[in-house]
Design a protein around this motif. Sequence first.
Motif, PDB file in Angstrom:
ATOM      1  N   GLU A 211       0.839  -1.187   0.000  1.00 32.64           N
ATOM      2  CA  GLU A 211       0.000   0.000   0.000  1.00 32.64           C
ATOM      3  C   GLU A 211       0.883   1.249   0.000  1.00 32.64           C
ATOM      4  OE1 GLU A 211      -3.426   2.273   2.674  1.00 32.64           O
ATOM      5  OE2 GLU A 211      -2.765   0.243   3.220  1.00 32.64           O
ATOM      6  N   VAL A 212       0.660   2.114  -0.978  1.00 37.13           N
ATOM      7  CA  VAL A 212       1.440   3.340  -1.105  1.00 37.13           C
ATOM      8  C   VAL A 212       0.476   4.500  -1.346  1.00 37.13           C
ATOM      9  CG1 VAL A 212       3.374   4.493  -2.241  1.00 37.13           C
ATOM     10  CG2 VAL A 212       3.271   1.991  -2.180  1.00 37.13           C
ATOM     11  N   GLN A 213       0.349   5.359  -0.359  1.00 30.81           N
ATOM     12  CA  GLN A 213      -0.514   6.539  -0.449  1.00 30.81           C
ATOM     13  C   GLN A 213      -1.926   6.178  -0.935  1.00 30.81           C
ATOM     14  OE1 GLN A 213       1.394   9.694  -2.691  1.00 30.81           O
ATOM     15  NE2 GLN A 213       3.348   9.432  -1.616  1.00 30.81           N
ATOM     16  N   GLY A 214      -2.446   5.076  -0.405  1.00 28.14           N
ATOM     17  CA  GLY A 214      -3.811   4.671  -0.724  1.00 28.14           C
ATOM     18  C   GLY A 214      -3.928   3.746  -1.904  1.00 28.14           C
ATOM     19  N   ARG A 215      -2.912   3.623  -2.718  1.00 29.91           N
ATOM     20  CA  ARG A 215      -2.948   2.708  -3.859  1.00 29.91           C
ATOM     21  C   ARG A 215      -2.451   1.330  -3.423  1.00 29.91           C
ATOM     22  NH1 ARG A 215      -0.569   4.889  -9.399  1.00 29.91           N
ATOM     23  NH2 ARG A 215      -1.262   2.774  -9.914  1.00 29.91           N
ATOM     24  N   LEU A 216      -3.078   0.281  -3.964  1.00 32.45           N
ATOM     25  CA  LEU A 216      -2.770  -1.090  -3.573  1.00 32.45           C
ATOM     26  C   LEU A 216      -2.121  -1.836  -4.730  1.00 32.45           C
ATOM     27  CD1 LEU A 216      -6.085  -1.929  -1.678  1.00 32.45           C
ATOM     28  CD2 LEU A 216      -3.956  -0.979  -0.751  1.00 32.45           C
ATOM     29  N   PHE A 217      -1.043  -2.580  -4.415  1.00 31.20           N
ATOM     30  CA  PHE A 217      -0.313  -3.340  -5.434  1.00 31.20           C
ATOM     31  C   PHE A 217      -0.157  -4.784  -4.954  1.00 31.20           C
ATOM     32  CE2 PHE A 217       1.157   1.055  -5.675  1.00 31.20           C
ATOM     33  CZ  PHE A 217       0.934   1.351  -7.004  1.00 31.20           C
ATOM     34  N   PRO A 218      -0.982  -5.707  -5.452  1.00 29.38           N
ATOM     35  CA  PRO A 218      -0.827  -7.121  -5.077  1.00 29.38           C
ATOM     36  C   PRO A 218       0.487  -7.672  -5.628  1.00 29.38           C
ATOM     37  CG  PRO A 218      -2.971  -6.690  -6.074  1.00 29.38           C
ATOM     38  CD  PRO A 218      -2.127  -5.481  -6.330  1.00 29.38           C
ATOM     39  N   ALA A 219       1.098  -8.607  -4.891  1.00 31.41           N
ATOM     40  CA  ALA A 219       2.370  -9.190  -5.319  1.00 31.41           C
ATOM     41  C   ALA A 219       2.605 -10.505  -4.592  1.00 31.41           C
ATOM     42  CB  ALA A 219       3.505  -8.207  -5.055  1.00 31.41           C
ATOM     43  N   HIS A 220       3.704 -11.155  -4.944  1.00 31.66           N
ATOM     44  CA  HIS A 220       4.103 -12.413  -4.325  1.00 31.66           C
ATOM     45  C   HIS A 220       5.335 -12.178  -3.467  1.00 31.66           C
ATOM     46  CE1 HIS A 220       2.064 -13.393  -8.185  1.00 31.66           C
ATOM     47  NE2 HIS A 220       1.492 -14.363  -7.470  1.00 31.66           N
ATOM     48  N   ARG A 221       5.281 -12.601  -2.222  1.00 32.78           N
ATOM     49  CA  ARG A 221       6.412 -12.385  -1.315  1.00 32.78           C
ATOM     50  C   ARG A 221       7.701 -12.987  -1.872  1.00 32.78           C
ATOM     51  NH1 ARG A 221       4.667 -11.330   4.230  1.00 32.78           N
ATOM     52  NH2 ARG A 221       2.369 -11.258   4.283  1.00 32.78           N
ATOM     53  N   LEU A 222       7.588 -14.199  -2.408  1.00 34.97           N
ATOM     54  CA  LEU A 222       8.770 -14.898  -2.918  1.00 34.97           C
ATOM     55  C   LEU A 222       9.450 -14.086  -4.014  1.00 34.97           C
ATOM     56  CD1 LEU A 222      10.557 -17.426  -3.023  1.00 34.97           C
ATOM     57  CD2 LEU A 222       8.961 -18.373  -4.711  1.00 34.97           C
ATOM     58  N   VAL A 223       8.649 -13.521  -4.915  1.00 33.90           N
ATOM     59  CA  VAL A 223       9.204 -12.747  -6.029  1.00 33.90           C
ATOM     60  C   VAL A 223       9.860 -11.462  -5.510  1.00 33.90           C
ATOM     61  CG1 VAL A 223       8.666 -11.548  -8.174  1.00 33.90           C
ATOM     62  CG2 VAL A 223       7.543 -13.709  -7.643  1.00 33.90           C
ATOM     63  N   LEU A 224       9.166 -10.760  -4.616  1.00 33.08           N
ATOM     64  CA  LEU A 224       9.734  -9.527  -4.059  1.00 33.08           C
ATOM     65  C   LEU A 224      11.027  -9.809  -3.317  1.00 33.08           C
ATOM     66  CD1 LEU A 224       6.524  -7.755  -2.667  1.00 33.08           C
ATOM     67  CD2 LEU A 224       7.658  -7.383  -4.860  1.00 33.08           C
ATOM     68  N   ALA A 225      11.045 -10.889  -2.519  1.00 33.76           N
ATOM     69  CA  ALA A 225      12.235 -11.215  -1.731  1.00 33.76           C
ATOM     70  C   ALA A 225      13.405 -11.607  -2.618  1.00 33.76           C
ATOM     71  CB  ALA A 225      11.913 -12.339  -0.750  1.00 33.76           C
ATOM     72  N   ALA A 226      13.108 -12.249  -3.776  1.00 32.68           N
ATOM     73  CA  ALA A 226      14.180 -12.664  -4.681  1.00 32.68           C
ATOM     74  C   ALA A 226      14.822 -11.458  -5.373  1.00 32.68           C
ATOM     75  CB  ALA A 226      13.639 -13.628  -5.723  1.00 32.68           C
ATOM     76  N   ALA A 227      14.041 -10.389  -5.544  1.00 30.84           N
ATOM     77  CA  ALA A 227      14.547  -9.241  -6.293  1.00 30.84           C
ATOM     78  C   ALA A 227      15.098  -8.133  -5.406  1.00 30.84           C
ATOM     79  CB  ALA A 227      13.436  -8.674  -7.168  1.00 30.84           C
ATOM     80  N   SER A 228      14.680  -8.111  -4.139  1.00 32.47           N
ATOM     81  CA  SER A 228      15.064  -7.006  -3.255  1.00 32.47           C
ATOM     82  C   SER A 228      15.456  -7.530  -1.886  1.00 32.47           C
ATOM     83  CB  SER A 228      13.888  -6.022  -3.115  1.00 32.47           C
ATOM     84  OG  SER A 228      14.051  -5.182  -1.997  1.00 32.47           O
ATOM     85  N   HIS A 229      16.659  -7.183  -1.453  1.00 31.58           N
ATOM     86  CA  HIS A 229      17.109  -7.611  -0.128  1.00 31.58           C
ATOM     87  C   HIS A 229      16.291  -6.928   0.961  1.00 31.58           C
ATOM     88  CE1 HIS A 229      19.894  -9.736   2.383  1.00 31.58           C
ATOM     89  NE2 HIS A 229      20.247  -8.639   3.040  1.00 31.58           N
ATOM     90  N   PHE A 230      15.745  -5.764   0.660  1.00 35.31           N
ATOM     91  CA  PHE A 230      14.870  -5.063   1.600  1.00 35.31           C
ATOM     92  C   PHE A 230      13.657  -5.944   1.927  1.00 35.31           C
ATOM     93  CE2 PHE A 230      11.095  -2.449   2.241  1.00 35.31           C
ATOM     94  CZ  PHE A 230      11.497  -1.538   3.198  1.00 35.31           C
ATOM     95  N   PHE A 231      12.988  -6.463   0.887  1.00 34.63           N
ATOM     96  CA  PHE A 231      11.820  -7.316   1.100  1.00 34.63           C
ATOM     97  C   PHE A 231      12.223  -8.685   1.639  1.00 34.63           C
ATOM     98  CE2 PHE A 231       9.998  -4.357  -2.117  1.00 34.63           C
ATOM     99  CZ  PHE A 231       8.961  -3.868  -1.334  1.00 34.63           C
ATOM    100  N   PHE A 232      13.408  -9.153   1.267  1.00 35.55           N
ATOM    101  CA  PHE A 232      13.875 -10.426   1.792  1.00 35.55           C
ATOM    102  C   PHE A 232      13.976 -10.360   3.322  1.00 35.55           C
ATOM    103  CE2 PHE A 232      17.345 -13.107   3.334  1.00 35.55           C
ATOM    104  CZ  PHE A 232      16.976 -14.360   2.830  1.00 35.55           C
ATOM    105  N   LEU A 233      14.586  -9.305   3.841  1.00 34.33           N
ATOM    106  CA  LEU A 233      14.699  -9.149   5.292  1.00 34.33           C
ATOM    107  C   LEU A 233      13.331  -8.925   5.931  1.00 34.33           C
ATOM    108  CD1 LEU A 233      17.871  -6.846   5.493  1.00 34.33           C
ATOM    109  CD2 LEU A 233      17.729  -9.298   5.988  1.00 34.33           C
TER     110      LEU A 233
END
Length: 504
Positions: free
Chosen positions: A49-71
């Motif tokens: 959620e960013v300023q009221g906008r919603l973006f569905p996603a997969h945790r596994l994909v986000l964690a694989a691409a970003s160490h921020f989301f991995f942690l």
Amino acid sequence: GRYVCVEMASQVKSPVSTETGEVGDASLVVPKAYDAMRQKNLLCDVVLEVQGRLFPAHRLVLAAASHFFFLMFTTDMKESACATVELKQVEPEVVEQLIEYIYTKRISVNMSNVQSMLLAADMFLMDPVKVTCVAFLKGHLNASNCLGMSTLADLTHSSELATIAEKYVLRCFSQVIKSDEFLELDVTRLTSLLQKDKVVVSAEEEVYTAALAWLKHDLSNRQRFLADVLSCVRFPLMSRTFLSNTVHAEPLVQNDAECLRMVINGMRYHMLLRERCRDLAEMSRPRCVRRMPLIAMLKGSVPSLFHFFNPKNSTWTCSSSTFGTRLNAAVVYCDGLVYILGGSSFTSPMKSITCYSIQQDHQFSRSGLPTPCDSLAACVAQGNIYVSGGVTREDGRILDFLYCFNTKTNSWQTQPNMLKARCCHRSVEVDGLIYVCGGLTCNGRSRVVTNKCEVYDPSTQQWRVLCPMTHPRKDHGLVVVKDRIYAIGGEGQRGKKTCSGQQF
């Protein structure tokens, strides 16, 4: 603040593929099926959620691409158990593009979004996106935005961009100080910039003018920084004329005791020998001066007439400094200073050396010649001045000496004597070797104009005979052009003037 000027938009792809925009990092390869499921909101297990906008996603994909989301998703952070994660300090449009990049490896960077994109990529620890943003910024670096890029580089820990931006600021200082970004600098960044030795300027007056412009841009709030800002200006490097006519006449300077003291110290530097101004060594340290191509001319018997010729615009300028009269002196240029060595007054030979700073229009003395003489020759090699030959006025003896003057330590060293005593000769340096050509020599009791030449190697301290010139000549010109030595004009046997030239 705004760090990058919004001027134009252009599609930017990864450096690996200029056509598809694919970032060449195999670790980020994600099956296309994941992106298709994301767009249909299938098996998505987290919503950003960013300023009221919603973006569905997969945790596994986000964690694989970003160490921020991995942690975030693999530690005890509260977000690891939340179905919806709110992201702050980012714009929804940027997050949307980053999610698109994570799933498709494509991203569009332009002047409107590059700053926000780089900040977000740094926050989410997405190095491939940072690399793409930095590459884009490097291609759009100019005098109006380089200061902002430098700040942005510091905020995003982009060392490559920081280095390139700083070098640009220092090299193009003359253009940078005309920008709005310069006038909006905070006092800490301003003083840090003005203190740097590697600032490239035509003269120190440029630094003073820039400092004053910054102060006057918001004088009511900045006048309290007057002394701190002007303390970064190296007043001893300015010309006496500018100090007295411009700086001293500035009302801001006149009304501040500390600034007046700085200006007085600058004038004191011009009036005293450098050796007596050791307390001003820090403020007289030279910067990277962008030198104008000038040719200095001294009238033979009256060197008080000192003129400069600028070959770019074919104009002559007269120096405001006055020089004592001396005949048959040697003149060389070394490290921004013109050195006038030896020669004689109308009564006796001189040991003294006069130095003249073109930048400051200021002269001073250096340690004199070991032997007073005139009609000597001098040239510069590896930062040292080599002085050879000459004649004494007392007994008319022609000399064969070679002395080396170290301009850093202000000291003389005796070198091996020339193979042939001579005066009225000339010397030049080529590839570290010192060539001595022509002049007047002794032949028994008579004096003859010679065509003999010799060369000295400072590294081995050895002289060797060189092939002679075609014609004997003295008081000639000797110059180096593209590794060739040209002997021009002068006087031949029996006082016959010559306008011929030859090359070696």
